[in-house]
Design an enzyme around this catalytic site. Structure first.
Site, PDB file in Angstrom:
ATOM      1  N   HIS A 357       2.370  -6.896  -1.037  1.00  0.00           N
ATOM      2  CA  HIS A 357       2.366  -5.886  -2.084  1.00  0.00           C
ATOM      3  C   HIS A 357       2.149  -6.596  -3.417  1.00  0.00           C
ATOM      4  CE1 HIS A 357       3.415  -2.551   0.429  1.00  0.00           C
ATOM      5  NE2 HIS A 357       4.596  -3.046   0.795  1.00  0.00           N
ATOM      6  N   CYS A 400      -2.141  -4.745  -4.167  1.00  0.00           N
ATOM      7  CA  CYS A 400      -2.450  -3.816  -5.245  1.00  0.00           C
ATOM      8  C   CYS A 400      -2.240  -4.487  -6.600  1.00  0.00           C
ATOM      9  CB  CYS A 400      -1.561  -2.572  -5.148  1.00  0.00           C
ATOM     10  SG  CYS A 400      -2.075  -1.433  -3.854  1.00  0.00           S
TER      11      CYS A 400
END
Length: 525
Positions: A357, A400
């Site tokens: 992430h 991301c």
């Protein structure tokens, strides 16, 4: 009978060799599909007549013509090995005693398939059904009226209105709309319907220019300075003034080629472009940090990415080490360990892939704490890791870089959905993530502020495209930046059907081209 065998021994041995070769050809033919035969026919277009090729219905038919024309024999089976290599049938050319490495070594001296024919074949291989339909629509006024009988027997291949991409290219050549020295119509069509296909043509034209570069190097090595150098450049430009590929390759389009000093400087500047050394006995280390299990989430599908990276970079000659589920502190510890490693001095490069992430300018450890991308890369600057000074250091980040979330069925994003902070997250410039040092490449799965898409079964769009393009383009001699352009194109054109899009973004301080040597083994499937 015995004495007859003794006196006729050499002849019998020769007959046995020919019989064995024919048996090999039969075995190869039995393993060829209709699509393979059509591909082989197309690659033979430049040295077998159209009349003969039109009558070919099987591999045996084609082999007979090649033998009759003297292109193929038991003593010299290389042409068939080359053809099977071009259509990616390694198990078949191995029956002739060739490996991928051996074929590659023989191609410069023995290769018969022209770069032009290879380029057209690559175009056909990359043409989708939709693209085929659009190209035929664009060229409808230039093509003869469609025949009601199918032109193609390849039921398993991309076809439109009975035509395969190879049929269409053959038809264009028959109509004199496509020639080696005239790609205008094909370029216009590809520019309209597919930038991927246009890039195939551009690579071919670039490779043609590379031949001029080799000629210049060999012709000018003894010329050191002064007017004599520019006289040689002048003579060369006189010869190449009408050659489009030369002017485009050296960015001379629209310039006055009589300005010898300007063109000469441009020419010699180009020849001095650096290519990083990548042919040592040890290519380098590749770290893969694969964070799957977080406190409040799980990155399903990431294991497929990690396995694919390990297969591809091992194939490219790197020693791959995978670290699963690392906290932010553990990630820093890993960087510190590899920063101090003395073995880097014997390697050509260093690669680090992080699957996790993330947020703007950072990736997350499994403890959900951010680690700055710039900090990770800074451990490997020339000052902090002198063993890697002057060597390319490549970082690929699948995470991301923002918190905008759009989550359709079977698709997740690599950002964690956390309670929104009281103030908007500060954006970090991509260039700010790269150390102020040479020889770095940072490949981000997405632009700043946006999500990166991950399929829970098939893996992420970015990593899967990266691995796919490395397998495809490394054997063609493409450098890493050119490969990343193709990665960008593939990811940018993807759509999950619900409006989810993604755009990767590379940044670099490389001073030359990073070109992986072509592995001897075929690409991993």
């Amino acid at each position: 009978l015995l004495s007859g065998r003794e006196t006729g021994g050499p002849s019998n041995m020769e007959d046995d060799a020919k019989l064995k070769f024919r048996q090999q050809l039969l075995s190869i033919n039995d393993n060829l599909g209709a699509g393979d035969v059509a591909a082989l026919k197309f690659l033979c277009t430049d040295f077998l007549s159209c009349r003969k090729l039109e009558g070919v219905k099987s591999g045996i038919d084609l082999f007979d013509h090649l033998i009759d024309e003297g292109f193929l024999s038991a003593e010299e089976p290389f042409l068939l090995a080359e053809l099977l290599y071009k259509i990616n049938r390694p198990l078949l050319f191995e029956t002739l005693g060739y490996t991928s490495k051996k074929v590659q070594e023989c191609l410069p001296e023995k290769g018969r398939v022209s770069p032009y024919r290879q380029m057209l074949f690559e175009l056909a291989e990359n043409t989708t059904n939709r693209t085929m339909k659009e190209i035929i629509f664009l060229l409808q006024d230039k093509l003869p009226k469609r025949s009601t009988a199918p032109l193609c027997e390849e039921a398993d291949k991309c076809t439109y209105d009975g035509r395969s991409p190879l049929d269409l290219l053959t038809l264009l050549e028959k109509q004199s709309l496509l020639r080696e020295e005239d790609l205008v119509i094909l370029e216009k069509a590809c520019k309209t319907v597919s930038h991927n296909l246009l890039r195939v043509i551009d690579r071919y034209k670039k490779a043609k220019g590379e031949k001029f570069r080799i000629f210049i190097l060999s012709a000018m090595t003894y010329i050191m300075q002064g007017h004599e150098r520019y006289l040689c450049v002048s003579k060369f430009l006189e010869l190449t003034d009408q050659l489009d590929c030369f002017q485009e390759y050296f960015n001379l389009r629209g310039q006055d080629l009589s300005n010898i000093e300007s063109c000469g400087c441009k020419l010699f500047s180009f020849l001095q472009k650096k290519i990083y050394k990548m042919d040592g006995p040890h290519r380098g280390f590749c770290l893969v940090i694969n964070n799957v299990k977080f406190k409040r989430s799980e990155r399903k599908g990431s294991q497929k990415d990690a396995e694919e990276l390990e297969r591809v970079f091992t194939w490219l000659g790197l020693d791959v080490i995978t670290y699963p589920d690392q906290t932010s502190e553990q990630i820093i510890e890993i960087m510190e360990i590899w920063q101090r490693l003395q073995d880097h001095k014997d390697r050509n490069c260093f690669i680090c892939c992080i699957l996790s992430h993330g947020e703007s300018g950072a990736i997350h450890g499994t403890d959900e704490k951010p680690v700055s991308i710039r900090r990770i890369m800074s451990y490997f600057t020339a000052k902090n890791c002198p063993q890697l000074a002057g060597k390319p250091k490549l970082f690929f980040i699948q995470a991301c870089q923002g918190v905008k979330v759009q989550q359709p069925v079977s698709v997740e994003v690599d950002a964690q959905v956390i309670d929104p902070p009281p103030m908007q997250q500060q954006s970090v410039s991509l260039l700010e993530s790269i150390p102020e040092d040479a020889d770095f490449l940072l490949g981000l799965a997405t632009v700043d502020g946006c999500v990166a898409i991950r399929h829970i079964v098939q893996g992420t769009w970015y990593i899967q495209a990266l691995c796919s393009k490395l397998r495809l383009l490394v054997p063609r001699g493409e450098d890493i930046l050119s490969i990343l352009e193709d990665v960008n194109e593939e990811v940018a054109t993807r759509d999950n059907g619900e409006g989810v899009k993604q755009m990767p973004q590379p940044a670099y301080t490389l001073r030359g081209k990073v070109i992986f040597p072509v592995p001897s083994d075929p690409p991993p499937s």
